[in-house]
Write an enzyme that holds these catalytic residues in place. Structure first.
Site, short mmCIF file in Angstrom:
data_model
loop_
_atom_site.label_atom_id
_atom_site.label_comp_id
_atom_site.label_asym_id
_atom_site.label_seq_id
_atom_site.Cartn_x
_atom_site.Cartn_y
_atom_site.Cartn_z
N GLY A 38 -5.16 7.98 5.27
CA GLY A 38 -4.26 8.94 5.91
C GLY A 38 -3.02 9.18 5.06
O GLY A 38 -2.55 10.31 4.92
N SER A 72 7.43 9.40 11.74
CA SER A 72 6.29 9.14 10.88
C SER A 72 6.67 9.29 9.41
O SER A 72 7.09 10.37 8.97
CB SER A 72 5.15 10.12 11.21
OG SER A 72 4.26 10.21 10.12
N ARG A 114 -8.76 12.14 12.35
CA ARG A 114 -7.33 11.90 12.59
C ARG A 114 -6.53 13.20 12.62
O ARG A 114 -6.87 14.17 11.93
CB ARG A 114 -6.79 10.95 11.51
CG ARG A 114 -7.44 9.58 11.64
CD ARG A 114 -6.94 8.61 10.62
NE ARG A 114 -5.54 8.26 10.82
CZ ARG A 114 -4.87 7.45 10.01
NH1 ARG A 114 -5.47 6.94 8.95
NH2 ARG A 114 -3.61 7.17 10.24
N ARG A 117 -7.58 -2.94 9.63
CA ARG A 117 -6.68 -3.89 10.32
C ARG A 117 -7.34 -4.50 11.56
O ARG A 117 -7.06 -5.63 11.93
CB ARG A 117 -5.34 -3.22 10.64
CG ARG A 117 -4.66 -2.71 9.36
CD ARG A 117 -3.19 -2.59 9.43
NE ARG A 117 -2.71 -1.75 8.33
CZ ARG A 117 -2.43 -2.19 7.11
NH1 ARG A 117 -2.56 -3.47 6.80
NH2 ARG A 117 -2.02 -1.36 6.17
N ARG A 143 -6.31 2.27 18.00
CA ARG A 143 -6.09 0.81 17.95
C ARG A 143 -5.73 0.21 19.30
O ARG A 143 -5.88 -0.99 19.50
CB ARG A 143 -5.01 0.48 16.91
CG ARG A 143 -5.53 0.60 15.50
CD ARG A 143 -4.55 0.14 14.46
NE ARG A 143 -5.15 0.28 13.14
CZ ARG A 143 -4.49 0.45 12.02
NH1 ARG A 143 -3.18 0.49 12.03
NH2 ARG A 143 -5.14 0.56 10.87
N ASP A 185 1.76 -0.88 11.90
CA ASP A 185 0.40 -1.30 11.54
C ASP A 185 0.09 -2.73 12.00
O ASP A 185 -1.02 -3.23 11.77
CB ASP A 185 0.22 -1.22 10.02
CG ASP A 185 0.25 0.22 9.54
OD1 ASP A 185 -0.13 1.12 10.33
OD2 ASP A 185 0.67 0.47 8.40
N LYS A 212 0.83 -1.21 0.00
CA LYS A 212 0.00 0.00 0.00
C LYS A 212 0.87 1.26 0.00
O LYS A 212 0.63 2.19 -0.77
CB LYS A 212 -0.93 -0.02 1.22
CG LYS A 212 -1.90 1.14 1.28
CD LYS A 212 -3.17 0.76 1.98
CE LYS A 212 -3.05 0.79 3.49
NZ LYS A 212 -2.98 2.15 4.04
N SER A 213 1.86 1.31 0.86
CA SER A 213 2.71 2.51 0.94
C SER A 213 3.40 2.79 -0.39
O SER A 213 3.44 3.93 -0.86
CB SER A 213 3.79 2.33 2.02
OG SER A 213 3.20 2.26 3.28
C1 S3P Z 1 2.46 4.85 6.16
C2 S3P Z 1 3.09 5.16 7.32
C3 S3P Z 1 2.62 4.73 8.64
C4 S3P Z 1 1.56 3.65 8.56
C5 S3P Z 1 0.57 3.88 7.46
C6 S3P Z 1 1.27 3.99 6.12
C7 S3P Z 1 3.01 5.37 4.89
O1 S3P Z 1 2.12 5.87 9.30
O2 S3P Z 1 0.88 3.54 9.80
O3 S3P Z 1 -0.36 2.81 7.41
O4 S3P Z 1 2.70 4.83 3.82
O5 S3P Z 1 3.79 6.34 4.95
P1 S3P Z 1 3.10 6.87 10.08
O6 S3P Z 1 4.45 6.73 9.49
O7 S3P Z 1 2.54 8.22 9.88
O8 S3P Z 1 3.08 6.39 11.49
#
Ligand code: S3P
Length: 442
Positions: A93, A165, A121, A394, A349, A318, A21-22
């Site tokens: 997010g 983050s 959020r 999740r 969570r 996650d 996903k990322s």
């Molecule tokens: C993500 C970073 C994470 C993760 C999210 C995906 C990303 O959040 O929890 O599901 O793709 O950059 P944070 O890095 O903001 O904690």
């Protein structure tokens, strides 16, 4: 839609998990900033990623699918134009925060909206650094809806974050792409680095160093000429986490998951499970787009509780809900440190995991930054309850996996949220023998 999951005797065979996903979000966004046509294979075709895709289309980027390949017609940095100023990021997010970075660095104005989960959020974490580059941002008490007006020539940022983050880091780096100077971003622990790796492959001058005080600093030179690329997206370790844990806790299981992303910044769960006694083998290691991939083999295992260090949190951020399910069937206590950020995910969570475990008579509690789960003594638990996903994919998938170890079925309500990251979850789990079905609500 709801999921009914029931006692299953063994899980066997090969299971496909979707693209990461990322990396999927980032490949669409970065390809839009490049000059020329980029080709993306194994893109995660889920609601979250489509939210980013449609938002980019609303910013004037042409994206289409030809056979199994997504084509992104990038026109270069700063080439976005507003086709529709309202960008609906749904549940995502990552989509919202990364696109705020893109918009902050361009001569654009747009309003970001999302579903109830996303609208609750915290966004101050991205608003604060982006304002420093010259972006003008109006928010609803630091939450969505957010109206953002970018600056044509953003000021170079030099931001020290107290959070680790990847979303905040990526937003700052994306805004820094159109800056004439050098953007610097510092974080306490290194978070996932897909943005940095992809920018490097595309020709940007970007470096990461560990500072004498052990924090990490990323330096990006503004106005790189980003070249178009062909991305093959590895499979998502955060989605693989569900069959991995299900395979461990269900007796007589033997599973293989192919081409899983093995970045050290994403595989904290696998490391933790191995420390808990999991029979997991990593074979056929390879490289894909500058990231390590491998096949993961999982066999049923008797786990034991451990203490998970806080420093590992960014590499498994996650995965705590599904780790808590594994911990429920481990001998003894599992203590998870450094989990405060879980409160700001699709749901709180910590609260949802602990409350739902308690409903099932599993002993679990939490403090602000720690979760503790006491493993049950028996092989099966009673079950027979309903869980509400509260729009958290999740949580939905974790408790669906737990249902496979219950005498009476578990019903997960509002389960369509799993489409945000793992659209074929039920079908894929069924294929390996899980007694799991999705049903439409009457
Ligand atoms: C993500 C970073 C994470 C993760 C999210 C995906 C990303 O959040 O929890 O599901 O793709 O950059 P944070 O890095 O903001 O904690």
């Amino acid at each position: 839609m709801y999921i009914k999951s029931e006692k299953s005797s063994n899980l066997n065979g090969e299971i496909n998990v979707p693209g990461d996903k990322s990396i999927s979000h980032r490949s669409l966004i970065l390809a839009s900033c490049a000059i020329g046509t980029s080709k993306i294979n194994n893109l995660l075709e889920s609601e979250d990623v489509f939210s980013t895709l449609y938002a980019l289309k609303n910013l004037g980027v042409e994206i289409k699918k030809l056979d199994n390949t997504w084509l992104v017609y990038g026109l270069g940095l700063g080439s976005f134009s507003v086709v529709n100023p309202t960008l609906n990021l749904g549940n995502s997010g990552t989509g919202a925060r990364l696109l705020m970075g893109v918009i902050a660095g361009c001569d654009l104005e747009a309003t970001l909206i999302g579903d109830n989960s996303l609208s609750s959020r915290p966004m101050k974490r991205v608003i604060d650094p982006l304002i420093k580059t010259g972006a003008q941002i109006e928010s609803n008490n630091d939450k969505l809806p957010i109206k953002i007006k970018g600056s044509k020539i953003p000021l170079p940022n030099n931001y020290i974050s107290r959070l680790s983050s990847a979303q905040v880091k990526s937003a700052v780096l994306l805004a820094g792409l159109t800056s004439t100077g050098v953007t610097k971003y510092r974080e306490p622990l290194l978070s996932r680095d897909h943005t940095e790796r992809m920018l490097g492959i595309m020709g940007a001058n970007i470096k990461t160093i560990q500072m004498p005080d052990k924090t990490w600093e990323i330096t990006l030179k503004g106005l790189p000429k980003l070249k178009n690329v062909n991305f093959n997206i590895p499979n998502d370790p955060s989605s693989a986490a569900f069959p991995i844990v299900a395979g461990l806790i269900i007796p007589n299981s033997n599973l293989m998951i192919k081409n899983v992303l093995m970045s050290q910044l994403r595989t904290g769960l696998i490391k933790t499970l191995i420390e808990m006694g999991a029979k997991i083998k990593i074979i056929n290691k390879n490289q894909m787009n500058g990231e390590e991939i491998a096949n993961v083999i999982v066999k049923s295992s008797q786990l034991h509780g451990i203490e998970v260090p806080a420093e590992r949190a960014p590499s498994m951020i996650d995965e705590y809900p599904i780790l808590s399910i594994a911990a429920s069937f481990a001998r003894g206590k599992t203590i998870m440190n450094g989990v405060a950020e879980l409160k700001y995910k699709e749901t709180d969570r910590i609260k949802e995991t602990i409350q739902n475990l308690n409903k099932l008579n599993i002993k679990a509690n939490a403090t602000n930054n720690k979760m503790i789960v006491q493993g049950v003594e028996s092989d099966l638990i009673k079950g027979g309850i309903e869980i509400d996903s509260k729009l958290d994919h999740r949580i939905a998938m974790s408790f669906s996996c737990l249902g496979l170890k219950c005498e009476k079925p578990i019903i997960v309500r509002n389960a369509e949220t799993i489409n945000s990251s793992f659209p074929n979850f039920c079908r894929s789990m069924k294929k390996i023998g899980a007694n799991i079905n999705q049903h439409l609500e009457n």
